[in-house]
Design a protein around this motif. Structure first.
Motif, PDB file in Angstrom:
ATOM      1  N   TYR A  56      73.634 152.517   3.948  1.00 35.29           N
ATOM      2  CA  TYR A  56      72.578 153.201   3.206  1.00 35.29           C
ATOM      3  C   TYR A  56      71.203 152.801   3.740  1.00 35.29           C
ATOM      4  O   TYR A  56      70.354 153.651   4.017  1.00 35.29           O
ATOM      5  CB  TYR A  56      72.708 152.856   1.723  1.00 35.29           C
ATOM      6  N   ILE A  57      71.007 151.493   3.916  1.00 29.28           N
ATOM      7  CA  ILE A  57      69.731 150.992   4.426  1.00 29.28           C
ATOM      8  C   ILE A  57      69.486 151.508   5.839  1.00 29.28           C
ATOM      9  O   ILE A  57      68.378 151.949   6.176  1.00 29.28           O
ATOM     10  CB  ILE A  57      69.723 149.454   4.409  1.00 29.28           C
ATOM     11  N   GLY A  58      70.505 151.430   6.683  1.00 22.44           N
ATOM     12  CA  GLY A  58      70.356 151.885   8.059  1.00 22.44           C
ATOM     13  C   GLY A  58      69.977 153.357   8.139  1.00 22.44           C
ATOM     14  O   GLY A  58      69.141 153.750   8.959  1.00 22.44           O
ATOM     15  N   ALA A  59      70.587 154.177   7.278  1.00 22.75           N
ATOM     16  CA  ALA A  59      70.292 155.610   7.291  1.00 22.75           C
ATOM     17  C   ALA A  59      68.865 155.879   6.838  1.00 22.75           C
ATOM     18  O   ALA A  59      68.135 156.667   7.457  1.00 22.75           O
ATOM     19  CB  ALA A  59      71.287 156.347   6.398  1.00 22.75           C
ATOM     20  N   LYS A  60      68.437 155.224   5.762  1.00 19.93           N
ATOM     21  CA  LYS A  60      67.073 155.430   5.266  1.00 19.93           C
ATOM     22  C   LYS A  60      66.050 154.915   6.279  1.00 19.93           C
ATOM     23  O   LYS A  60      65.005 155.550   6.514  1.00 19.93           O
ATOM     24  CB  LYS A  60      66.891 154.706   3.930  1.00 19.93           C
ATOM     25  N   PHE A  61      66.350 153.779   6.874  1.00 17.32           N
ATOM     26  CA  PHE A  61      65.452 153.192   7.868  1.00 17.32           C
ATOM     27  C   PHE A  61      65.340 154.096   9.089  1.00 17.32           C
ATOM     28  O   PHE A  61      64.238 154.371   9.582  1.00 17.32           O
ATOM     29  CB  PHE A  61      65.974 151.812   8.254  1.00 17.32           C
ATOM     30  N   ALA A  62      66.473 154.586   9.576  1.00 17.59           N
ATOM     31  CA  ALA A  62      66.462 155.461  10.749  1.00 17.59           C
ATOM     32  C   ALA A  62      65.688 156.748  10.464  1.00 17.59           C
ATOM     33  O   ALA A  62      64.949 157.245  11.320  1.00 17.59           O
ATOM     34  CB  ALA A  62      67.895 155.789  11.173  1.00 17.59           C
ATOM     35  N   ALA A  63      65.855 157.288   9.260  1.00 13.18           N
ATOM     36  CA  ALA A  63      65.161 158.526   8.909  1.00 13.18           C
ATOM     37  C   ALA A  63      63.647 158.321   8.890  1.00 13.18           C
ATOM     38  O   ALA A  63      62.895 159.149   9.416  1.00 13.18           O
ATOM     39  CB  ALA A  63      65.645 159.025   7.543  1.00 13.18           C
ATOM     40  N   LEU A  64      63.195 157.217   8.286  1.00 13.27           N
ATOM     41  CA  LEU A  64      61.754 156.984   8.205  1.00 13.27           C
ATOM     42  C   LEU A  64      61.173 156.637   9.578  1.00 13.27           C
ATOM     43  O   LEU A  64      60.063 157.073   9.912  1.00 13.27           O
ATOM     44  CB  LEU A  64      61.457 155.871   7.198  1.00 13.27           C
ATOM     45  N   VAL A  65      61.893 155.866  10.374  1.00 16.81           N
ATOM     46  CA  VAL A  65      61.436 155.557  11.736  1.00 16.81           C
ATOM     47  C   VAL A  65      61.285 156.850  12.534  1.00 16.81           C
ATOM     48  O   VAL A  65      60.279 157.062  13.221  1.00 16.81           O
ATOM     49  CB  VAL A  65      62.416 154.605  12.439  1.00 16.81           C
ATOM     50  N   ALA A  66      62.275 157.724  12.440  1.00 15.37           N
ATOM     51  CA  ALA A  66      62.215 158.984  13.182  1.00 15.37           C
ATOM     52  C   ALA A  66      61.045 159.845  12.715  1.00 15.37           C
ATOM     53  O   ALA A  66      60.344 160.452  13.533  1.00 15.37           O
ATOM     54  CB  ALA A  66      63.531 159.749  13.016  1.00 15.37           C
ATOM     55  N   ALA A  67      60.813 159.887  11.402  1.00 22.82           N
ATOM     56  CA  ALA A  67      59.725 160.708  10.862  1.00 22.82           C
ATOM     57  C   ALA A  67      58.369 160.200  11.343  1.00 22.82           C
ATOM     58  O   ALA A  67      57.511 160.982  11.777  1.00 22.82           O
ATOM     59  CB  ALA A  67      59.786 160.719   9.338  1.00 22.82           C
ATOM     60  N   VAL A  68      58.170 158.880  11.277  1.00 21.60           N
ATOM     61  CA  VAL A  68      56.886 158.309  11.702  1.00 21.60           C
ATOM     62  C   VAL A  68      56.707 158.474  13.208  1.00 21.60           C
ATOM     63  O   VAL A  68      55.608 158.812  13.680  1.00 21.60           O
ATOM     64  CB  VAL A  68      56.795 156.824  11.300  1.00 21.60           C
ATOM     65  N   TRP A  69      57.781 158.261  13.967  1.00 21.87           N
ATOM     66  CA  TRP A  69      57.658 158.418  15.416  1.00 21.87           C
ATOM     67  C   TRP A  69      57.310 159.861  15.790  1.00 21.87           C
ATOM     68  O   TRP A  69      56.497 160.100  16.688  1.00 21.87           O
ATOM     69  CB  TRP A  69      58.952 158.013  16.122  1.00 21.87           C
ATOM     70  N   LEU A  70      57.889 160.820  15.088  1.00 22.04           N
ATOM     71  CA  LEU A  70      57.564 162.218  15.361  1.00 22.04           C
ATOM     72  C   LEU A  70      56.093 162.509  15.060  1.00 22.04           C
ATOM     73  O   LEU A  70      55.446 163.276  15.788  1.00 22.04           O
ATOM     74  CB  LEU A  70      58.461 163.140  14.533  1.00 22.04           C
ATOM     75  N   LEU A  71      55.559 161.897  14.005  1.00 24.41           N
ATOM     76  CA  LEU A  71      54.162 162.120  13.662  1.00 24.41           C
ATOM     77  C   LEU A  71      53.217 161.590  14.742  1.00 24.41           C
ATOM     78  O   LEU A  71      52.112 162.102  14.901  1.00 24.41           O
ATOM     79  CB  LEU A  71      53.828 161.450  12.319  1.00 24.41           C
ATOM     80  N   LEU A  72      53.644 160.566  15.454  1.00 25.19           N
ATOM     81  CA  LEU A  72      52.825 160.037  16.541  1.00 25.19           C
ATOM     82  C   LEU A  72      53.234 160.604  17.898  1.00 25.19           C
ATOM     83  O   LEU A  72      52.384 160.911  18.735  1.00 25.19           O
ATOM     84  CB  LEU A  72      52.944 158.509  16.577  1.00 25.19           C
ATOM     85  N   GLY A  73      54.518 160.743  18.121  1.00 20.28           N
ATOM     86  CA  GLY A  73      55.017 161.153  19.434  1.00 20.28           C
ATOM     87  C   GLY A  73      54.757 162.611  19.767  1.00 20.28           C
ATOM     88  O   GLY A  73      54.434 162.939  20.926  1.00 20.28           O
TER      89      GLY A  73
END
Length: 287
Positions: free
Chosen positions: A123-140
Motif C-alpha cells: 500500500y505504501i509503495g503504491a501511494k509513494f510511487a504514484a506521488l513520486v510519478a505525479a511530482v516528477w511529471l510536474l517538473l519533467g
C-alpha cells in the motif's frame, strides 16, 4: 424448520477469470493514485488545482524557452527550473498527499485494503510511487518543453541538440530526487491524521518553516556553518545535493567540501520517512 428450508439458485456464478495477485493490485493502486493526483475521473472541482499548477509550471517553461530562443538569454536552466518551481510543488503535495492517504484513513477503507493479498508495504509503495510519478511529471514535462524549444531553435544542428540532451537528462534525475523527497515527507505527515485540512497545513509548515533556519545559519561568521546551513531545511538539502552532483548550477550559496554530507542526509531522510510510514501502516493494519 430444516425440512422446509430451500436453497435458491439466483444466477450468481463463480469467478473463473485469471487471478492476478499482489502485483496487479499494486499496479491498480499506483494508477488510481495518479488519477487522484490529477483529478482524473473525479469532479471538475477536483481537477482545478492540479491542472492549474501544471498550467503555471508549463507556462513558465514556455516563457523561459521563448526568451532563450528569441533573445539568447538563459533565465533558468533545467536544474534551476526545478529549484524555482519546487516552491509551487509544495502546495501540490500538500493537497495531493492527504487525498492519497488521509481520505482512506478517515473513510475506514484500510481494513479492506489490508485484507489479502495486499500488505502494508504494498500500500505504501503504491501511494509513494504514484506521488513520486505525479511530482516528477510536474517538473519533467515542462523541462521537456524547454528542451524541445531549445532543440528546434538551436543554431548548431544535431550538435546543439545533443548538448541539450546532456543538460536535460541530469536535470530529470534531479527532478526525480525532488519528487522522492516531496513524496516521502508529505505522505508521512499526511498519514498521521485523517483530516485533510490539518494534513495539508502540516505539510506546508514543515517545508516552509524550516527554510528561515537556513537563512539564519547563512548569516553566521563561520564558513563551515554557512556551508552546512542547508542541512536544516529539506528544501535547501536537495539544492545542496544538486550543488554537489551538478556543480555548474549556481543558486547563490555553496556547500563547500560538505557535498557528500548533503547526499548522505538526503538518503537518510528519505529512508527514515519511508520506514516511519511503514511502521505507521503496519500498526494500522494490525488493528
Amino acid at each position: 424448520m430444516s425440512e422446509t428450508s430451500v436453497i435458491h439458485d439466483i444466477g450468481y456464478q463463480r469467478y473463473e477469470g485469471p487471478r492476478l495477485g499482489r502485483g496487479a493490485v499494486i499496479g491498480a493502486l499506483v494508477v488510481h493514485g495518479l488519477r487522484v493526483a490529477f483529478g482524473l475521473g473525479r469532479s471538475a472541482k477536483a481537477k482545478i488545482f492540479p491542472w492549474l499548477v501544471f498550467g503555471i509550471v508549463t507556462g513558465v517553461a514556455v516563457i523561459v524557452g521563448a526568451v532563450r530562443a528569441q533573445a539568447d538569454i538563459v533565465i533558468l536552466d533545467y536544474v534551476q527550473f526545478a529549484d524555482t518551481m519546487s516552491w509551487l510543488i509544495i502546495l501540490f503535495v500538500a493537497i495531493v498527499a492527504p487525498e492519497l492517504v488521509s481520505r482512506d484513513m478517515r473513510s475506514g477503507v484500510l481494513p479492506l485494503y489490508f485484507s489479502r493479498p495486499l500488505r502494508a508495504a504494498d500500500y505504501i509503495g503504491a501511494k509513494f510511487a504514484a506521488l513520486v510519478a505525479a511530482v516528477w511529471l510536474l517538473l519533467g514535462v515542462p523541462q521537456l518543453v524547454m528542451f524541445l524549444i531549445a532543440a528546434f531553435t538551436t543554431d548548431d544542428g544535431m550538435r546543439g541538440v545533443w548538448h541539450e540532451v546532456g543538460d536535460l537528462l541530469p536535470a530529470w534525475a534531479y527532478s526525480a530526487l525532488w519528487a522522492v523527497l516531496f513524496a516521502a515527507i508529505s505522505l508521512l505527515i499526511a498519514s498521521l491524521t485523517g483530516k485533510r485540512a490539518f494534513a495539508a497545513g502540516a505539510v506546508v509548515a514543515v517545508f516552509l518553516m524550516t527554510t528561515p533556519v537556513f537563512g539564519v545559519l547563512q548569516t553566521l561568521p563561520s564558513q563551515n556553518a554557512q556551508h552546512l546551513a542547508g542541512l536544516a531545511s529539506p528544501m535547501m538539502l536537495i539544492s545542496g545535493v544538486g550543488l554537489w552532483l551538478l556543480p555548474d548550477t549556481n543558486p547563490g550559496w555553496s556547500v563547500g567540501r560538505f557535498g557528500p554530507v548533503y547526499g548522505i542526509e538526503a538518503v537518510a531522510l528519505i529512508v527514515c520517512c519511508l520506514l516511519l510510514l511503514l511502521a505507521r501502516y503496519r500498526k494500522v493494519a494490525s488493528l
